[in-house]
Scaffold this active site. Structure first.
Site, PDB file in Angstrom:
ATOM      1  CB  CYS A 115      -0.958   0.002   1.189  1.00 26.92           C
ATOM      2  SG  CYS A 115      -2.332  -1.128   0.950  1.00 26.92           S
ATOM      3  CG  HIS A 255      -3.125   3.712   2.300  1.00 23.55           C
ATOM      4  ND1 HIS A 255      -3.577   3.462   1.032  1.00 23.55           N
ATOM      5  CD2 HIS A 255      -3.191   2.532   2.971  1.00 23.55           C
ATOM      6  CE1 HIS A 255      -3.892   2.174   0.939  1.00 23.55           C
ATOM      7  NE2 HIS A 255      -3.672   1.594   2.102  1.00 23.55           N
ATOM      8  CG  ASN A 285      -6.765  -0.259   0.843  1.00 22.19           C
ATOM      9  OD1 ASN A 285      -6.146   0.321  -0.046  1.00 22.19           O
ATOM     10  ND2 ASN A 285      -6.166  -0.853   1.863  1.00 22.19           N
TER      11      ASN A 285
HETATM   12  O1  UT7 Z   1      -3.656  -0.999   3.501  1.00 22.51           O
HETATM   13  C1  UT7 Z   1      -3.295  -1.931   4.485  1.00 22.51           C
HETATM   14  C2  UT7 Z   1      -4.197  -3.105   4.325  1.00 22.51           C
HETATM   15  N1  UT7 Z   1      -5.049  -3.517   5.352  1.00 22.51           N
HETATM   16  C3  UT7 Z   1      -5.444  -2.831   6.440  1.00 22.51           C
HETATM   17  O2  UT7 Z   1      -5.062  -1.747   6.739  1.00 22.51           O
HETATM   18  C4  UT7 Z   1      -6.451  -3.520   7.314  1.00 22.51           C
HETATM   19  C5  UT7 Z   1      -6.264  -3.215   8.743  1.00 22.51           C
HETATM   20  N2  UT7 Z   1      -7.246  -3.922   9.541  1.00 22.51           N
HETATM   21  C6  UT7 Z   1      -8.530  -3.519   9.617  1.00 22.51           C
HETATM   22  O3  UT7 Z   1      -8.932  -2.551   9.000  1.00 22.51           O
HETATM   23  C7  UT7 Z   1      -9.436  -4.283  10.546  1.00 22.51           C
HETATM   24  O4  UT7 Z   1      -8.672  -5.153  11.353  1.00 22.51           O
HETATM   25  C8  UT7 Z   1     -10.539  -5.091   9.803  1.00 22.51           C
HETATM   26  C9  UT7 Z   1     -11.535  -4.139   9.156  1.00 22.51           C
HETATM   27  C10 UT7 Z   1      -9.920  -5.988   8.747  1.00 22.51           C
HETATM   28  C11 UT7 Z   1     -11.288  -5.950  10.796  1.00 22.51           C
HETATM   29  O5  UT7 Z   1     -11.850  -5.141  11.822  1.00 22.51           O
HETATM   30  P1  UT7 Z   1     -11.591  -5.492  13.358  1.00 22.51           P
HETATM   31  O6  UT7 Z   1     -12.321  -4.494  14.126  1.00 22.51           O
HETATM   32  O7  UT7 Z   1     -10.105  -5.612  13.560  1.00 22.51           O
HETATM   33  O8  UT7 Z   1     -12.299  -6.886  13.475  1.00 22.51           O
HETATM   34  P2  UT7 Z   1     -11.697  -8.278  13.991  1.00 22.51           P
HETATM   35  O9  UT7 Z   1     -10.820  -8.873  12.952  1.00 22.51           O
HETATM   36  O10 UT7 Z   1     -11.160  -8.106  15.380  1.00 22.51           O
HETATM   37  O11 UT7 Z   1     -13.024  -9.098  14.106  1.00 22.51           O
HETATM   38  C12 UT7 Z   1     -14.050  -8.767  15.045  1.00 22.51           C
HETATM   39  C13 UT7 Z   1     -15.218  -9.672  14.787  1.00 22.51           C
HETATM   40  C14 UT7 Z   1     -14.806 -11.139  14.657  1.00 22.51           C
HETATM   41  O12 UT7 Z   1     -15.861 -11.921  15.206  1.00 22.51           O
HETATM   42  P3  UT7 Z   1     -15.715 -12.594  16.649  1.00 22.51           P
HETATM   43  O13 UT7 Z   1     -14.498 -13.458  16.576  1.00 22.51           O
HETATM   44  O14 UT7 Z   1     -15.536 -11.434  17.609  1.00 22.51           O
HETATM   45  O15 UT7 Z   1     -16.996 -13.329  16.817  1.00 22.51           O
HETATM   46  C15 UT7 Z   1     -14.748 -11.358  13.163  1.00 22.51           C
HETATM   47  O16 UT7 Z   1     -14.950 -12.684  12.792  1.00 22.51           O
HETATM   48  O17 UT7 Z   1     -15.816  -9.325  13.531  1.00 22.51           O
HETATM   49  C16 UT7 Z   1     -15.886 -10.473  12.695  1.00 22.51           C
HETATM   50  N3  UT7 Z   1     -15.754 -10.055  11.309  1.00 22.51           N
HETATM   51  C17 UT7 Z   1     -16.808  -9.678  10.580  1.00 22.51           C
HETATM   52  N4  UT7 Z   1     -18.121  -9.579  10.859  1.00 22.51           N
HETATM   53  C18 UT7 Z   1     -18.922  -9.159   9.888  1.00 22.51           C
HETATM   54  C19 UT7 Z   1     -14.642  -9.964  10.556  1.00 22.51           C
HETATM   55  N5  UT7 Z   1     -14.941  -9.526   9.334  1.00 22.51           N
HETATM   56  C20 UT7 Z   1     -16.283  -9.346   9.326  1.00 22.51           C
HETATM   57  C21 UT7 Z   1     -17.182  -8.905   8.333  1.00 22.51           C
HETATM   58  N6  UT7 Z   1     -18.480  -8.812   8.660  1.00 22.51           N
HETATM   59  N7  UT7 Z   1     -16.789  -8.537   7.096  1.00 22.51           N
END
Ligand code: UT7
Length: 328
Positions: A115, A255, A285
């Site tokens: 990125c 970004h 993104n």
């Molecule tokens: O350019 C660089 C590239 N990438 C990034 O910058 C990404 C950086 N990371 C993020 O933006 C975030 O970590 C995400 C948006 C990917 C995820 O958000 P989060 O608040 O960190 O969620 P998490 O991974 O801690 O997941 C929380 C919950 C989980 O459920 P449980 O285990 O608490 O029951 C996930 O399974 O949310 C669940 N979850 C979803 N629920 C609905 C994960 N993805 C989804 C989804 N829809 N799409």
């Protein structure tokens, strides 16, 4: 005054197809509310045509930019394309773009730093201008992220979109331009965000396809934690190095990975969200295209002399910041 590099024009291209959160709700276990709240994204653009890819979008953005500036493609000396989704392993996407736009006098190459590709490419371009060897460089960020996303994975399919943005970089002697840049990398972050196959370690095979190794693999949490810290750190570092207060800053151009990462950066800088270029809600993104897409959308509001802080963070890990005094 010393010659520095200045952005003297910008243009963007996004494909027509809009992939909404509602459409994603039909294909993966997610909700519009979750995506909006956790990421700030409503929709993203997808280049559906299988015969068109990153070079096509880059060329469209470049053609728009040249037309806007009334510059012949023959005057372009160098094209640098920032991309993690090149049309081919080789030749470079930059060479394909020069052929598409008729920039037959330009040499060129691609830059890949996940990125952070666009800011890396812009930093490189600035050095060619400062050294006096080049006077007109196109820096283009273009990614067809939809080709490396598994649309059955709810963790990644909600985040990414396709698009391109191009800037023209020329010499400046009036004090406007790219004043300061700091780029960083920590390769130990590889395990959290990568595309396993397609390179020399895991070349394409039936097994690599079956194991979905040509798609992005991401552990969101560690990337998020790193991004929140490093993007804010580098933004504050740029302010301190250049003795800029929050009031001195016209815009933060970050970004666009997650709205919460951007909000945390603005908070650490002490600036309000009105001073933040934010279009993640419409494009998601787009990896190498996020920063030029923002600049293109905010161009009409920018004034000569405006202080901009550009920031980036991504796989690697890579991160960086750039202080730009807007040139027009
Ligand atoms: O350019 C660089 C590239 N990438 C990034 O910058 C990404 C950086 N990371 C993020 O933006 C975030 O970590 C995400 C948006 C990917 C995820 O958000 P989060 O608040 O960190 O969620 P998490 O991974 O801690 O997941 C929380 C919950 C989980 O459920 P449980 O285990 O608490 O029951 C996930 O399974 O949310 C669940 N979850 C979803 N629920 C609905 C994960 N993805 C989804 C989804 N829809 N799409």
């Amino acid at each position: 005054m010393k010659t520095i590099a200045s952005i003297t024009g910008v243009a963007a291209y996004v494909p027509d197809y809009v992939l909404t959160n509602q459409e994603l709700e039909q294909t993966v276990d997610t909700t519009n509310e979750w995506i909006l709240e956790r990421c700030g994204i409503s929709e993203r653009r997808i280049l559906k045509d299988p015969d068109k890819a990153s070079a096509f979008m880059a060329a469209e953005a470049a053609k728009k930019l040249l037309a806007k500036k009334s510059i012949s493609p023959l005057d372009i000396e160098l094209i640098i394309v920032a991309t993690v989704t090149p049309d081919h392993a080789y030749p470079a996407t930059a060479n394909i773009v020069s052929d598409m736009i008729g920039a037959t006098n330009a040499w060129g190459f691609d830059v890949q730093a996940a990125c952070s590709s666009f800011l890396s490419a812009l930093h490189i371009a600035s050095k060619f201008i400062e050294s006096g060897t080049h006077k007109k460089i196109l820096v283009i960020g273009s990614d067809k992220m939809s080709t490396i996303i598994d649309y059955t994975c709810r963790k990644t399919s909600i985040l990414f979109g396709d698009g391109a943005g191009a800037v023209l970089v020329e010499p400046s002697t009036d004090g406007t331009g790219i004043i300061d840049t700091r780029m960083y990398a920590d390769g130990s972050g590889k395990k959290h965000l990568y595309q396993a196959a397609g390179g020399s370690l895991i070349p394409a095979s039936i097994e690599s396809v079956t194991k979905k190794q040509h798609f992005m693999t991401m552990e969101g949490q560690p990337v998020f934690k790193l991004a929140v810290i490093k993007m804010a750190d580098v933004a504050v570092e740029m302010m301190e190095r250049n003795k800029l207060s929050a009031d001195d800053i016209a815009y933060l151009t970050p970004h666009q990975a997650n709205k919460r990462i951007i909000e945390a950066t603005a908070k650490r800088m002490g600036i309000s969200m009105e001073k933040v270029m934010l279009n993640i809600q419409r494009y998601g993104n787009t990896t190498s295209a996020t920063i030029p897409l923002c600049l293109a959308e905010w161009e009409s509001q920018l004034k000569k002399g405006d202080n901009l802080i550009l920031t980036t963070v991504g796989a690697g890990f890579t991160w960086g910041g750039m202080y730009v005094k807007w040139g027009y």
